[in-house]
Design an enzyme around this catalytic site. Structure first.
Site, mmCIF file in Angstrom:
data_model
loop_
_atom_site.group_PDB
_atom_site.id
_atom_site.type_symbol
_atom_site.label_atom_id
_atom_site.label_comp_id
_atom_site.label_asym_id
_atom_site.label_seq_id
_atom_site.Cartn_x
_atom_site.Cartn_y
_atom_site.Cartn_z
ATOM 1 N N HIS A 94 0.769 -1.263 -0.046
ATOM 2 C CA HIS A 94 0.180 -0.010 -0.181
ATOM 3 C C HIS A 94 0.799 1.203 0.031
ATOM 4 O O HIS A 94 1.094 1.931 1.049
ATOM 5 C CB HIS A 94 -0.948 -0.051 0.994
ATOM 6 C CG HIS A 94 -2.075 0.903 1.158
ATOM 7 N ND1 HIS A 94 -1.963 2.121 1.255
ATOM 8 C CD2 HIS A 94 -3.420 0.985 0.786
ATOM 9 C CE1 HIS A 94 -2.918 2.931 1.338
ATOM 10 N NE2 HIS A 94 -4.129 1.804 0.925
ATOM 11 N N ILE A 125 2.052 4.612 1.635
ATOM 12 C CA ILE A 125 0.959 5.579 2.469
ATOM 13 C C ILE A 125 0.260 4.665 3.460
ATOM 14 O O ILE A 125 -0.229 3.548 2.848
ATOM 15 C CB ILE A 125 0.273 6.214 1.189
ATOM 16 C CG1 ILE A 125 0.781 7.023 0.379
ATOM 17 C CG2 ILE A 125 -1.279 7.024 1.978
ATOM 18 C CD1 ILE A 125 -0.148 7.617 -0.830
ATOM 19 N N GLY A 174 -5.656 4.489 5.424
ATOM 20 C CA GLY A 174 -6.658 5.327 6.406
ATOM 21 C C GLY A 174 -7.303 4.571 7.350
ATOM 22 O O GLY A 174 -7.391 4.699 8.500
ATOM 23 N N VAL A 175 -7.795 3.157 6.958
ATOM 24 C CA VAL A 175 -8.396 2.533 8.079
ATOM 25 C C VAL A 175 -7.724 2.090 9.092
ATOM 26 O O VAL A 175 -8.156 1.813 10.206
ATOM 27 C CB VAL A 175 -9.205 1.051 7.406
ATOM 28 C CG1 VAL A 175 -10.103 1.484 6.246
ATOM 29 C CG2 VAL A 175 -8.031 0.481 6.519
ATOM 30 N N GLU A 209 -8.049 2.379 13.150
ATOM 31 C CA GLU A 209 -7.921 1.280 14.093
ATOM 32 C C GLU A 209 -6.970 1.566 14.998
ATOM 33 O O GLU A 209 -7.418 1.256 16.325
ATOM 34 C CB GLU A 209 -7.218 0.147 12.980
ATOM 35 C CG GLU A 209 -6.529 -1.202 13.949
ATOM 36 C CD GLU A 209 -7.859 -1.869 14.781
ATOM 37 O OE1 GLU A 209 -9.128 -1.720 14.187
ATOM 38 O OE2 GLU A 209 -7.518 -2.260 15.810
HETATM 39 C C1 BDE Z 1 -4.381 9.869 1.195
HETATM 40 C C2 BDE Z 1 -5.045 10.239 2.281
HETATM 41 C C3 BDE Z 1 -5.459 11.374 2.539
HETATM 42 N N1 BDE Z 1 -5.084 12.653 1.746
HETATM 43 C C4 BDE Z 1 -4.317 12.057 0.507
HETATM 44 C C5 BDE Z 1 -3.910 11.024 0.231
HETATM 45 C C6 BDE Z 1 -3.050 10.673 -0.882
HETATM 46 O O1 BDE Z 1 -2.143 11.556 -1.225
HETATM 47 N N2 BDE Z 1 -3.060 9.445 -1.528
HETATM 48 N N3 BDE Z 1 -2.234 9.297 -2.552
HETATM 49 C C7 BDE Z 1 -2.363 8.012 -3.122
HETATM 50 C C8 BDE Z 1 -1.490 7.744 -3.941
HETATM 51 C C9 BDE Z 1 -1.494 6.308 -4.300
HETATM 52 C C10 BDE Z 1 -0.722 5.971 -5.556
HETATM 53 BR BR1 BDE Z 1 -0.585 4.140 -5.956
HETATM 54 C C11 BDE Z 1 -0.100 6.984 -6.307
HETATM 55 O O2 BDE Z 1 0.724 6.609 -7.433
HETATM 56 C C12 BDE Z 1 -0.042 8.273 -5.820
HETATM 57 BR BR2 BDE Z 1 0.982 9.700 -6.833
HETATM 58 C C13 BDE Z 1 -0.854 8.631 -4.740
HETATM 59 O O3 BDE Z 1 -0.855 10.064 -4.484
#
Ligand code: BDE
Length: 149
Positions: free
Chosen positions: A51, A57, A60-61, A65
């Site tokens: 992930h 990253i 969120g879950v 938790e």
């Molecule tokens: C996650 C939670 C709250 N605010 C923002 C986020 C976030 O920026 N998520 N980003 C995920 C993400 C996943 C992939 Br795979 C990717 O190639 C990229 Br560039 C991302 O920003």
């Protein structure tokens, strides 16, 4: 038990274990009222492998938790009261989550600080409002409802 609670203390209060024990320390606790708990997030976390590959990253879950586990520690410490007798962890049923928001991504190297306040507790049913911060930034928030034996 004296503050801060460390992982050894926390494992006496919660049944969770690796890779699902998501609280490293509890720094503040007012029985029946509020609690502050910490999780240090490192690249060396099992969930970062998937992930996401090449883009770690925290799910969120799992932030929620971890927040719920901090709430569980507050409930268990409150039930413990002044006594030092620690019984086997009773059943905890996570009943509802409301007003959940994910505001910023949580990344390797972040220190998550959870601050929870009790909104109401009637015998077994606890409703808490939680905020998760990294430094001054609010990263997630939720209201949690649980039944605690
Ligand atoms: C996650 C939670 C709250 N605010 C923002 C986020 C976030 O920026 N998520 N980003 C995920 C993400 C996943 C992939 Br795979 C990717 O190639 C990229 Br560039 C991302 O920003």
């Amino acid at each position: 038990m004296e503050l801060p609670l460390d992982v050894e203390d926390i494992m006496k209060l919660l049944p969770h274990r690796y890779p699902f024990l998501l609280v490293d320390r509890v720094t503040e606790l007012e029985a029946g009222k509020r609690v502050v708990g910490i999780k240090n997030v490192t690249y060396n976390e099992p969930f970062f492998q998937g992930h996401f590959p090449g883009k770690p990253i925290m799910p969120g879950v799992l932030i929620i938790e971890a927040m719920a586990q901090v709430g569980g520690i507050l409930a268990r410490m409150t039930k413990l009261g002044a006594s030092n007798e620690i019984k086997e962890p009773g059943s905890v049923f996570f009943m509802a989550m409301d007003k959940v928001k994910f505001r910023r991504p949580v990344l390797p190297g972040d220190q998550l600080v959870f601050e929870l306040e009790v909104l109401r507790s009637r015998s077994r049913i606890w409703k808490v409002a939680g905020k998760a911060r990294v430094k001054e930034d609010l990263v997630a928030e939720a209201e949690l409802l649980a039944s605690i034996e």
